[in-house]
Motif scaffolding. Structure first.
Motif, PDB file in Angstrom:
ATOM      1  N   THR A 229      28.540   4.158  -3.244  1.00 19.86           N
ATOM      2  CA  THR A 229      29.951   4.495  -3.404  1.00 19.86           C
ATOM      3  C   THR A 229      30.851   3.395  -2.855  1.00 19.86           C
ATOM      4  OG1 THR A 229      30.166   5.537  -1.227  1.00 19.86           O
ATOM      5  CG2 THR A 229      29.378   6.938  -3.045  1.00 19.86           C
ATOM      6  N   PRO A 230      32.114   3.371  -3.278  1.00 23.04           N
ATOM      7  CA  PRO A 230      33.074   2.450  -2.656  1.00 23.04           C
ATOM      8  C   PRO A 230      33.257   2.697  -1.163  1.00 23.04           C
ATOM      9  CG  PRO A 230      33.916   3.221  -4.761  1.00 23.04           C
ATOM     10  CD  PRO A 230      32.683   4.035  -4.465  1.00 23.04           C
ATOM     11  N   ASP A 231      33.100   3.950  -0.726  1.00 23.74           N
ATOM     12  CA  ASP A 231      33.212   4.229   0.708  1.00 23.74           C
ATOM     13  C   ASP A 231      32.098   3.535   1.490  1.00 23.74           C
ATOM     14  OD1 ASP A 231      35.516   6.000   0.847  1.00 23.74           O
ATOM     15  OD2 ASP A 231      34.304   7.376  -0.335  1.00 23.74           O
ATOM     16  N   ASP A 232      30.893   3.489   0.919  1.00 22.43           N
ATOM     17  CA  ASP A 232      29.820   2.738   1.565  1.00 22.43           C
ATOM     18  C   ASP A 232      30.159   1.250   1.605  1.00 22.43           C
ATOM     19  OD1 ASP A 232      28.270   4.951   2.071  1.00 22.43           O
ATOM     20  OD2 ASP A 232      27.036   4.741   0.273  1.00 22.43           O
ATOM     21  N   ALA A 233      30.829   0.766   0.560  1.00 24.00           N
ATOM     22  CA  ALA A 233      31.244  -0.639   0.541  1.00 24.00           C
ATOM     23  C   ALA A 233      32.246  -0.921   1.654  1.00 24.00           C
ATOM     24  CB  ALA A 233      31.839  -0.991  -0.815  1.00 24.00           C
ATOM     25  N   LEU A 234      33.152   0.012   1.909  1.00 21.72           N
ATOM     26  CA  LEU A 234      34.123  -0.171   2.989  1.00 21.72           C
ATOM     27  C   LEU A 234      33.439  -0.190   4.348  1.00 21.72           C
ATOM     28  CD1 LEU A 234      37.017   2.143   1.732  1.00 21.72           C
ATOM     29  CD2 LEU A 234      37.020  -0.357   1.841  1.00 21.72           C
ATOM     30  N   ARG A 235      32.431   0.669   4.511  1.00 19.54           N
ATOM     31  CA  ARG A 235      31.698   0.659   5.780  1.00 19.54           C
ATOM     32  C   ARG A 235      30.901  -0.640   5.935  1.00 19.54           C
ATOM     33  NH1 ARG A 235      31.829   6.378   4.835  1.00 19.54           N
ATOM     34  NH2 ARG A 235      30.113   6.353   3.333  1.00 19.54           N
ATOM     35  N   LEU A 236      30.383  -1.153   4.815  1.00 21.63           N
ATOM     36  CA  LEU A 236      29.683  -2.438   4.863  1.00 21.63           C
ATOM     37  C   LEU A 236      30.657  -3.564   5.210  1.00 21.63           C
ATOM     38  CD1 LEU A 236      27.165  -4.198   4.400  1.00 21.63           C
ATOM     39  CD2 LEU A 236      27.774  -4.250   1.958  1.00 21.63           C
ATOM     40  N   LEU A 237      31.873  -3.488   4.692  1.00 22.77           N
ATOM     41  CA  LEU A 237      32.886  -4.491   5.020  1.00 22.77           C
ATOM     42  C   LEU A 237      33.166  -4.508   6.523  1.00 22.77           C
ATOM     43  CD1 LEU A 237      35.132  -6.528   4.262  1.00 22.77           C
ATOM     44  CD2 LEU A 237      36.636  -4.564   3.851  1.00 22.77           C
ATOM     45  N   ILE A 350      45.793  -1.843  -2.748  1.00 17.36           N
ATOM     46  CA  ILE A 350      45.730  -0.558  -2.049  1.00 17.36           C
ATOM     47  C   ILE A 350      45.392  -0.836  -0.579  1.00 17.36           C
ATOM     48  CG2 ILE A 350      44.588   1.711  -1.963  1.00 17.36           C
ATOM     49  CD1 ILE A 350      46.011   1.265  -4.582  1.00 17.36           C
ATOM     50  N   PRO A 351      45.967  -0.091   0.370  1.00 18.88           N
ATOM     51  CA  PRO A 351      45.489  -0.243   1.749  1.00 18.88           C
ATOM     52  C   PRO A 351      43.971  -0.098   1.786  1.00 18.88           C
ATOM     53  CG  PRO A 351      47.439   1.155   1.707  1.00 18.88           C
ATOM     54  CD  PRO A 351      47.053   0.911   0.270  1.00 18.88           C
ATOM     55  N   ILE A 352      43.302  -1.021   2.438  1.00 16.87           N
ATOM     56  CA  ILE A 352      41.841  -1.092   2.361  1.00 16.87           C
ATOM     57  C   ILE A 352      41.192   0.244   2.702  1.00 16.87           C
ATOM     58  CG2 ILE A 352      39.799  -2.233   3.330  1.00 16.87           C
ATOM     59  CD1 ILE A 352      41.598  -4.718   3.747  1.00 16.87           C
ATOM     60  N   SER A 353      41.713   0.915   3.694  1.00 20.06           N
ATOM     61  CA  SER A 353      41.102   2.175   4.133  1.00 20.06           C
ATOM     62  C   SER A 353      41.195   3.274   3.085  1.00 20.06           C
ATOM     63  CB  SER A 353      41.778   2.650   5.432  1.00 20.06           C
ATOM     64  OG  SER A 353      43.172   2.851   5.215  1.00 20.06           O
ATOM     65  N   ARG A 354      42.075   3.131   2.087  1.00 22.10           N
ATOM     66  CA  ARG A 354      42.299   4.188   1.099  1.00 22.10           C
ATOM     67  C   ARG A 354      41.702   3.859  -0.271  1.00 22.10           C
ATOM     68  NH1 ARG A 354      48.255   6.655   1.426  1.00 22.10           N
ATOM     69  NH2 ARG A 354      47.068   8.385   0.516  1.00 22.10           N
ATOM     70  N   ILE A 355      40.981   2.760  -0.370  1.00 25.89           N
ATOM     71  CA  ILE A 355      40.454   2.345  -1.677  1.00 25.89           C
ATOM     72  C   ILE A 355      39.470   3.361  -2.241  1.00 25.89           C
ATOM     73  CG2 ILE A 355      38.911   0.660  -2.760  1.00 25.89           C
ATOM     74  CD1 ILE A 355      40.416  -1.514  -1.280  1.00 25.89           C
ATOM     75  N   GLY A 356      38.570   3.859  -1.411  1.00 27.08           N
ATOM     76  CA  GLY A 356      37.595   4.843  -1.888  1.00 27.08           C
ATOM     77  C   GLY A 356      38.268   6.076  -2.451  1.00 27.08           C
ATOM     78  N   ASP A 357      39.266   6.585  -1.750  1.00 33.17           N
ATOM     79  CA  ASP A 357      39.986   7.769  -2.218  1.00 33.17           C
ATOM     80  C   ASP A 357      40.764   7.460  -3.487  1.00 33.17           C
ATOM     81  OD1 ASP A 357      41.003  10.499  -1.904  1.00 33.17           O
ATOM     82  OD2 ASP A 357      42.913   9.517  -1.494  1.00 33.17           O
ATOM     83  N   LEU A 381      37.663  -6.692  -2.367  1.00 31.07           N
ATOM     84  CA  LEU A 381      37.762  -5.509  -1.512  1.00 31.07           C
ATOM     85  C   LEU A 381      38.319  -5.853  -0.131  1.00 31.07           C
ATOM     86  CD1 LEU A 381      37.062  -2.471  -1.707  1.00 31.07           C
ATOM     87  CD2 LEU A 381      34.981  -2.988  -0.444  1.00 31.07           C
ATOM     88  N   GLY A 382      38.018  -7.050   0.354  1.00 28.73           N
ATOM     89  CA  GLY A 382      38.433  -7.417   1.707  1.00 28.73           C
ATOM     90  C   GLY A 382      39.926  -7.504   1.895  1.00 28.73           C
ATOM     91  N   ASP A 383      40.696  -7.688   0.808  1.00 25.90           N
ATOM     92  CA  ASP A 383      42.154  -7.718   0.948  1.00 25.90           C
ATOM     93  C   ASP A 383      42.822  -6.590   0.169  1.00 25.90           C
ATOM     94  OD1 ASP A 383      42.494  -8.553  -1.772  1.00 25.90           O
ATOM     95  OD2 ASP A 383      42.173 -10.621  -1.181  1.00 25.90           O
ATOM     96  N   GLY A 384      42.034  -5.640  -0.314  1.00 23.01           N
ATOM     97  CA  GLY A 384      42.599  -4.461  -0.969  1.00 23.01           C
ATOM     98  C   GLY A 384      43.022  -4.654  -2.401  1.00 23.01           C
ATOM     99  N   ASN A 385      42.647  -5.765  -3.017  1.00 17.35           N
ATOM    100  CA  ASN A 385      43.056  -6.072  -4.391  1.00 17.35           C
ATOM    101  C   ASN A 385      41.984  -5.621  -5.376  1.00 17.35           C
ATOM    102  OD1 ASN A 385      43.791  -9.230  -6.136  1.00 17.35           O
ATOM    103  ND2 ASN A 385      44.045  -7.131  -6.797  1.00 17.35           N
ATOM    104  N   LEU A 386      42.341  -4.647  -6.223  1.00 13.48           N
ATOM    105  CA  LEU A 386      41.423  -4.160  -7.246  1.00 13.48           C
ATOM    106  C   LEU A 386      41.917  -4.528  -8.630  1.00 13.48           C
ATOM    107  CD1 LEU A 386      40.551  -0.484  -6.215  1.00 13.48           C
ATOM    108  CD2 LEU A 386      39.099  -2.500  -6.000  1.00 13.48           C
ATOM    109  N   HIS A 417      50.987   4.196  -6.270  1.00 14.44           N
ATOM    110  CA  HIS A 417      52.162   4.441  -5.423  1.00 14.44           C
ATOM    111  C   HIS A 417      51.882   5.538  -4.404  1.00 14.44           C
ATOM    112  CE1 HIS A 417      56.381   4.289  -4.404  1.00 14.44           C
ATOM    113  NE2 HIS A 417      56.511   5.588  -4.629  1.00 14.44           N
ATOM    114  N   GLN A 418      51.208   6.596  -4.856  1.00 19.05           N
ATOM    115  CA  GLN A 418      50.896   7.706  -3.950  1.00 19.05           C
ATOM    116  C   GLN A 418      49.931   7.298  -2.847  1.00 19.05           C
ATOM    117  OE1 GLN A 418      49.566  10.680  -6.715  1.00 19.05           O
ATOM    118  NE2 GLN A 418      51.619  10.936  -7.619  1.00 19.05           N
ATOM    119  N   HIS A 419      49.134   6.262  -3.103  1.00 17.36           N
ATOM    120  CA  HIS A 419      48.204   5.766  -2.089  1.00 17.36           C
ATOM    121  C   HIS A 419      48.790   4.605  -1.284  1.00 17.36           C
ATOM    122  CE1 HIS A 419      45.295   8.132  -4.439  1.00 17.36           C
ATOM    123  NE2 HIS A 419      44.547   8.126  -3.364  1.00 17.36           N
TER     124      HIS A 419
END
Length: 468
Positions: A229-237, A350-357, A381-386, A417-419
């Motif tokens: 999941t993307p959340d696992d990617a954030l934890r790996l980051l 997107i704020p990095i912490s909210r990318i998975g959501d 992912l490291g700068d929140g750009n998708l 915008h909501q994120h």
């Protein structure tokens, strides 16, 4: 118009004033071939002085000006409208590398320099210019600065804005501002440099820049990790950043569908794993100590991540060829999309912490509204750009799906915008998103931007119809 064109020919030579359809055609259609504009001429000055002369002529004859570099933009920022009244001012001949200062770690280049040539010149001086993106073989540094391009190394080195110390600019009136100061500290008033960077050619022409250089790393290592999941990617980051700190220079997220597309259209490029996975991350380390030190760091991150069940499989490149093969997979995602068919692109932050959501929520919203739509999700992912792109369902034609672009954009951009995100991370606004930003920026912010535009370009001759 004839008097204007004659004056331009006298100023820069008739060879460099293009008016025939066969000569102007390459400058009038955007890279994705979605729109073709019209221009009274394509003007190709050789240097800053010739450009300033042309700008003064455009003021005299009230001719709108469209700056253009390598024409690799994705938001119609360098393409004129279809009125035929504007002149394209191409800076591809303004392309000298003026100076390299290895002690100050700077390189002074003109706006028409191809990005890859700047990288090579820095390498010849045993230095690194870290800006790197897929179009580096054809994009120009002037365009990179005008859109504040990001690329794959933002995590360590920042956007183009962070890599620039000074600018030379031709104003909308044809004056030349020489701000080519290679200073890291200069607190003497408004930061005009930052005003022009990211302005997409609406406030003036960037003609040259002083850019930061860095020592060449002693080692660069690449790894590809498979995840759920993307959340696992954030934890790996977070894990990689805590162990590698500034040595972590690249961290690219790619969905499994992205890699399937690449393998479908480029069969020689396939992930080096026995089975497919939902998500992948490309990691790159640039180490100033040694290859052995970098190898130890990277292997420690991979083994720790496996112990924590963050990744399902991984491979560390053992050669330059293997590293390039991994990067080739990443860089071929946009090419594979193009072969698959036209798609609806989104360059969001997107704020990095909210990318998975964000990915979970927006995927679900799109499936609900457009059943069968296929999300091609990849980015820095490291700068929140998708790059959150939406391809047509298998049973629908791309042309039919493109008719739903406004509705698709509304779902994606409202979710962005909501994120707490931005609808443009590194591609700019151009003409494509000019009205879209009005939904998400406040009236106060837009009025401030319009005030700056009015103050610097009261005749609205600089790239009209773009950004604001």
């Amino acid at each position: 118009m004839d008097a204007f064109l004659d004056a331009c020919r006298r100023a820069i030579g008739a060879t460099h004033v293009l008016t025939e359809a066969a000569d102007t055609a390459p400058y009038l259609t955007d890279w994705r071939r979605r729109f073709t504009g019209k221009a009274c001429a394509v003007l190709k000055p050789a240097d800053t002085q010739e450009l300033a002369t042309l700008v003064r002529l455009c003021n005299e004859y009230k001719v709108p000006m469209v700056p253009q570099g390598g024409n690799t933009g994705l938001v119609l920022g360098g393409i004129p409208d279809d009125s035929g009244t504007a002149a394209i001012l191409s800076l591809t001949r303004v392309n000298r590398i003026r100076q390299i200062d290895p002690v100050n770690n700077t390189i002074t280049v003109e706006a028409g320099c191809i990005l890859k040539n700047i990288q090579a010149a820095a390498g010849d001086a045993a230095r690194l210019f870290p800006l790197s993106l897929a179009a580096e073989g054809s994009c120009t540094i002037g365009g990179n600065l005008s859109t504040n391009a990001g690329g794959t190394a933002v995590l360590r080195y920042g956007n183009t804005r962070e890599l620039c110390l000074g600018l030379e600019v031709v104003t909308p009136q044809g004056d030349i501002w020489n701000g080519l100061r290679g200073l890291r500290k200069d607190n003497t008033g408004y930061d005009l440099r930052d005003l022009y960077i990211g302005a997409e050619g609406t406030l003036g022409f960037i003609t040259a820049a002083v850019l930061k250089l860095y020592p060449q790393p002693k080692a660069q290592l690449t790894a590809l990790a498979a995840l759920r999941t993307p959340d696992d990617a954030l934890r790996l980051l977070s894990l990689a950043q805590s162990h590698c700190v500034s040595a972590l220079t690249g961290f690219e997220l790619m969905s499994g569908f992205c890699l399937r597309l690449v393998n479908r259209h480029f069969p020689d490029m396939r992930p080096p794993f026995a089975e497919e996975h939902p998500q992948y991350v490309l990691l790159e380390l640039s180490d100033s100590e040694s290859e052995e030190h970098a190898q130890t760091m990277l292997e420690h991150v991979i083994s720790t991540a496996m112990q924590q069940d963050l990744i399902q499989d991984a491979i560390v490149a053992r050669s330059i060829a293997q590293s390039q093969a991994i990067w080739d997979i990443r860089e071929h995602i946009p090419l594979a999309q193009a072969v698959e068919g036209k798609n609806i692109k989104h360059d969001v932050s997107i704020p990095i912490s909210r990318i998975g959501d964000f990915i979970r929520t927006t995927d679900a919203l799109l499936q609900q509204a457009f059943p069968g739509a296929r999300m091609v999700t990849f980015g820095h992912l490291g700068d929140g750009n998708l790059h959150y792109n939406v391809a047509h369902p298998e049973q629908e034609t791309d042309q039919s799906f493109l008719q739903k672009q406004t509705a698709v954009n509304r779902v994606v951009h409202d979710s962005v915008h909501q994120h707490g995100g931005s609808i443009s991370a590194e591609h700019g606004i151009g003409a494509l998103k000019r009205t879209e930003i009005l939904r998400y920026k406040s009236d106060v912010e837009m009025q401030l931007m319009r005030s700056i535009k009015q103050a610097l370009d009261p005749l609205n001759l600089m790239n009209p119809g773009k950004l604001i």
